[in-house]
Motif scaffolding. Structure first.
Motif, short mmCIF file in Angstrom:
data_model
loop_
_atom_site.label_atom_id
_atom_site.label_comp_id
_atom_site.label_asym_id
_atom_site.label_seq_id
_atom_site.Cartn_x
_atom_site.Cartn_y
_atom_site.Cartn_z
N GLY A 112 3.74 -9.48 8.03
CA GLY A 112 2.38 -10.01 8.10
C GLY A 112 1.76 -9.70 9.46
N ALA A 113 2.56 -9.89 10.50
CA ALA A 113 2.08 -9.60 11.86
C ALA A 113 1.82 -8.11 12.04
N ALA A 114 2.63 -7.27 11.38
CA ALA A 114 2.44 -5.81 11.47
C ALA A 114 1.11 -5.42 10.83
N ASP A 115 0.82 -5.99 9.65
CA ASP A 115 -0.45 -5.72 8.97
C ASP A 115 -1.62 -6.14 9.84
N LEU A 116 -1.47 -7.31 10.44
CA LEU A 116 -2.53 -7.84 11.29
C LEU A 116 -2.76 -6.91 12.49
N ALA A 117 -1.69 -6.48 13.12
CA ALA A 117 -1.82 -5.59 14.29
C ALA A 117 -2.49 -4.28 13.89
N PHE A 118 -2.11 -3.76 12.73
CA PHE A 118 -2.72 -2.51 12.27
C PHE A 118 -4.22 -2.71 12.02
N ALA A 119 -4.56 -3.81 11.35
CA ALA A 119 -5.97 -4.09 11.04
C ALA A 119 -6.78 -4.23 12.32
N ARG A 120 -6.15 -4.78 13.34
CA ARG A 120 -6.83 -5.03 14.60
C ARG A 120 -6.97 -3.75 15.42
N GLY A 121 -6.22 -2.72 15.03
CA GLY A 121 -6.29 -1.44 15.75
C GLY A 121 -5.23 -1.31 16.82
N ASP A 122 -4.23 -2.20 16.79
CA ASP A 122 -3.14 -2.09 17.75
C ASP A 122 -1.96 -1.41 17.06
N THR A 123 -2.05 -0.07 16.98
CA THR A 123 -1.05 0.64 16.18
C THR A 123 0.35 0.60 16.82
N ALA A 126 1.84 -2.54 15.75
CA ALA A 126 2.09 -2.47 14.30
C ALA A 126 3.39 -1.73 14.02
N VAL A 127 3.62 -0.62 14.73
CA VAL A 127 4.85 0.16 14.54
C VAL A 127 6.07 -0.69 14.90
N ASP A 128 5.99 -1.34 16.04
CA ASP A 128 7.11 -2.16 16.50
C ASP A 128 7.45 -3.27 15.49
N LEU A 129 6.42 -3.99 15.04
CA LEU A 129 6.64 -5.11 14.12
C LEU A 129 7.13 -4.62 12.75
N ALA A 130 6.54 -3.53 12.26
CA ALA A 130 6.94 -3.03 10.94
C ALA A 130 8.38 -2.51 10.98
N ALA A 131 8.75 -1.86 12.09
CA ALA A 131 10.12 -1.35 12.20
C ALA A 131 11.12 -2.51 12.23
N ARG A 132 10.76 -3.56 12.97
CA ARG A 132 11.66 -4.74 13.01
C ARG A 132 11.73 -5.41 11.65
N GLY A 133 10.58 -5.49 10.98
CA GLY A 133 10.55 -6.11 9.65
C GLY A 133 11.39 -5.32 8.66
N ALA A 134 11.27 -3.98 8.72
CA ALA A 134 12.03 -3.14 7.80
C ALA A 134 13.53 -3.30 8.06
N ASP A 135 13.89 -3.34 9.33
CA ASP A 135 15.29 -3.48 9.71
C ASP A 135 15.88 -4.80 9.18
N THR A 151 4.61 1.82 4.68
CA THR A 151 3.19 2.16 4.64
C THR A 151 2.55 1.95 6.01
N VAL A 152 2.87 0.81 6.63
CA VAL A 152 2.30 0.54 7.96
C VAL A 152 2.81 1.56 8.98
N LEU A 153 4.11 1.88 8.91
CA LEU A 153 4.68 2.85 9.86
C LEU A 153 4.03 4.22 9.69
N ALA A 154 3.84 4.62 8.44
CA ALA A 154 3.29 5.95 8.18
C ALA A 154 1.83 6.04 8.62
N LEU A 155 1.04 5.03 8.27
CA LEU A 155 -0.39 5.09 8.61
C LEU A 155 -0.60 4.96 10.12
N SER A 156 0.26 4.19 10.78
CA SER A 156 0.16 4.09 12.24
C SER A 156 0.48 5.42 12.88
N ALA A 157 1.53 6.09 12.37
CA ALA A 157 1.91 7.41 12.91
C ALA A 157 0.76 8.39 12.73
N LEU A 158 0.10 8.30 11.58
CA LEU A 158 -1.02 9.19 11.31
C LEU A 158 -2.16 8.96 12.31
#
Ligand SMILES: [Zn+2]
Length: 438
Positions: A112-123, A126-135, A151-158
């Motif tokens: 949830g925090a990863a999605d929020l960070a991505f939406a806010r533009g803090d990619t 977002a990468v850090d939180l999504a990677a921890r969440g996936a792990d 999805t969050v990791l890929a779109l942030s990388a893009l």
């Protein structure tokens, strides 16, 4: 809608968190009603029911309290009510620290925090939180969460321009979407995969996925209700494929959703952006740029407007303004790759940007991140001038003032002109900066 290759199921937060399933427990029943309303396009009703679930005093020993909060936060992120979402997510985090036998609440909290960070533009965040969440999801055997995390990791990388990472995810996300491996939301994986494939191999390599989304009513609705940038992207993509009928379909879908949910600015902005693109109407697209709640979406609308304006010799100055807004917007939204593309559009118009914008994600109110033009707008608005008066003084249009103002509000973390005036008065030397900057 025949033979859709995609399947729609309850989001993993519903199936993975251990909830009580008692008929009497509103914390578990209301989110499911909210999901139903949301899924048929009644977004305001969906939000109302999700909020009611959070307000209900939990009367069971299950994980229902966390479910209710995680779901409500997810909806708030989708409509880009980001400060409210952050407050609710903090409560989910607290609940996960208190009792989290199977680790599900911690995963939900991180993603949830990863999605929020991505939406806010803090990619980066977002990468850090999504990677921890996936792990954590992997270690807890909660594989249903992985498509969301990827999805969050890929779109942030893009957005960051990390093409090798985003290319790695392209096939995986496509398989998730097409093979029914997403616990829910196949449209988001399909859309992410389409974006990655398009960057890797051009529009034709994403054609199958794009058509798959745009011709499936349910899938299209699901995507348009989750991603405020999707409608415009689909219109651009279907047009590149030369499919005007699909482009119209997307615009009609986004428009219908906006009519049904008149109070949701993010939905109205997405619809206006898509319609403006279809009509080739720069003013419509600029109005959407000012209305978008999502910083990246606002920047992309400014870029679209710039493209239309650049095609008209008499509008060159407005095209430059729109592209400059877009470049600043992308830079502030953790998207240096997009910012570089706009910089090259500006070079094509003979404009070189003197000063490289900050590419790092934004955090908190900070007048130091305002561009010179934004500082000038903030100063004049604080002096009580209207948008058109500010525009006259800075030789820019009222539309552009509104667009800058929106970004200033976000950067300064204020919600109104009055709040801005108050915050601006506390910025040391702000007035002199602003006066000089014009
Ligand atoms: Zn319960």
């Amino acid at each position: 809608m025949l033979d859709s290759p995609f399947r729609l199921r309850l989001p993993p937060v519903f199936s993975v968190l251990r909830v009580c399933r008692n008929n009497t427990c509103a914390s578990s029943a209301l989110p499911e009603s909210s999901f139903s309303a949301w899924s048929r396009g009644d977004l305001e009703e969906g939000i109302r029911l999700a909020e009611a679930a959070v307000r209900t005093e939990p009367d069971c020993a299950g994980n229902c309290e966390a479910l209710a909060r995680a779901w409500y936060a997810a909806l708030l992120v989708r409509v880009r009510r980001l400060s409210s979402a952050a407050l609710i997510l903090a409560e989910v985090d607290e609940l996960s620290a208190r009792s989290d036998a199977d680790g599900g609440t911690a995963v939900v909290s991180l993603l949830g925090a990863a999605d929020l960070a991505f939406a806010r533009g803090d990619t980066s965040a977002a990468v850090d939180l999504a990677a921890r969440g996936a792990d954590r999801a992997r270690r807890a055997g909660l594989h249903g969460f992985l498509p969301d995390a990827h999805t969050v990791l890929a779109l942030s990388a893009l957005r960051q321009g990390d093409m090798s990472v985003s290319a790695q995810f392209a096939d995986q996300l496509r398989d998730y979407a097409l093979l029914g491996r997403t616990a829910h939301g196949p449209s988001q994986c399909a859309w992410a995969a389409a974006q990655l494939l398009e960057v890797r191999g051009g529009p034709a390599s994403a054609a199958q996925l794009i058509a798959g989304i745009a011709t499936d009513d349910r899938l299209l609705l699901e995507l348009l209700t989750s991603q405020p940038t999707a409608a415009a992207w689909l219109v651009r993509a279907t047009r590149k494929l030369g499919d005007e009928v699909l482009a119209r379909r997307v615009v009609a879908g986004a428009g219908a959703l906006a009519v049904r949910n008149p109070e949701l600015c993010s939905v109205g902005a997405a619809a206006g952006h898509a319609a403006g693109l279809l009509d080739g109407d720069p003013d419509g697209v600029l109005a959407a740029a000012a209305a978008h709640q999502d910083p990246w979406a606002a920047a992309s609308a400014a870029e679209d407007a710039g493209k239309f304006l650049a095609a008209r010799p008499a509008e060159r100055q407005r095209a430059v303004e729109a592209f400059e807004s877009a470049a600043d917007g992308y830079a502030g939204a953790g998207a240096p790759w997009d910012a570089r593309r706009v910089a090259s559009r500006l070079r094509a118009l003979g404009v070189r940007r003197g000063r490289h914008p900050q590419y790092a994600g934004r955090s908190g109110p900070d007048a130091g991140t305002l561009t010179n033009t934004e500082a000038a707008v903030a100063e004049l608005v604080s002096q009580g001038f209207t948008n058109s008066q500010v525009g006259e003084r800075l030789f820019i249009s009222g539309h552009t003032v509104a667009f800058h103002l929106k970004k200033i509000f976000r950067k300064m973390d204020v919600a109104s002109r009055v709040e801005l005036t108050r915050a601006w008065s506390r910025v040391p030397g702000a007035s002199r900066e602003g006066a000089r900057a014009s």
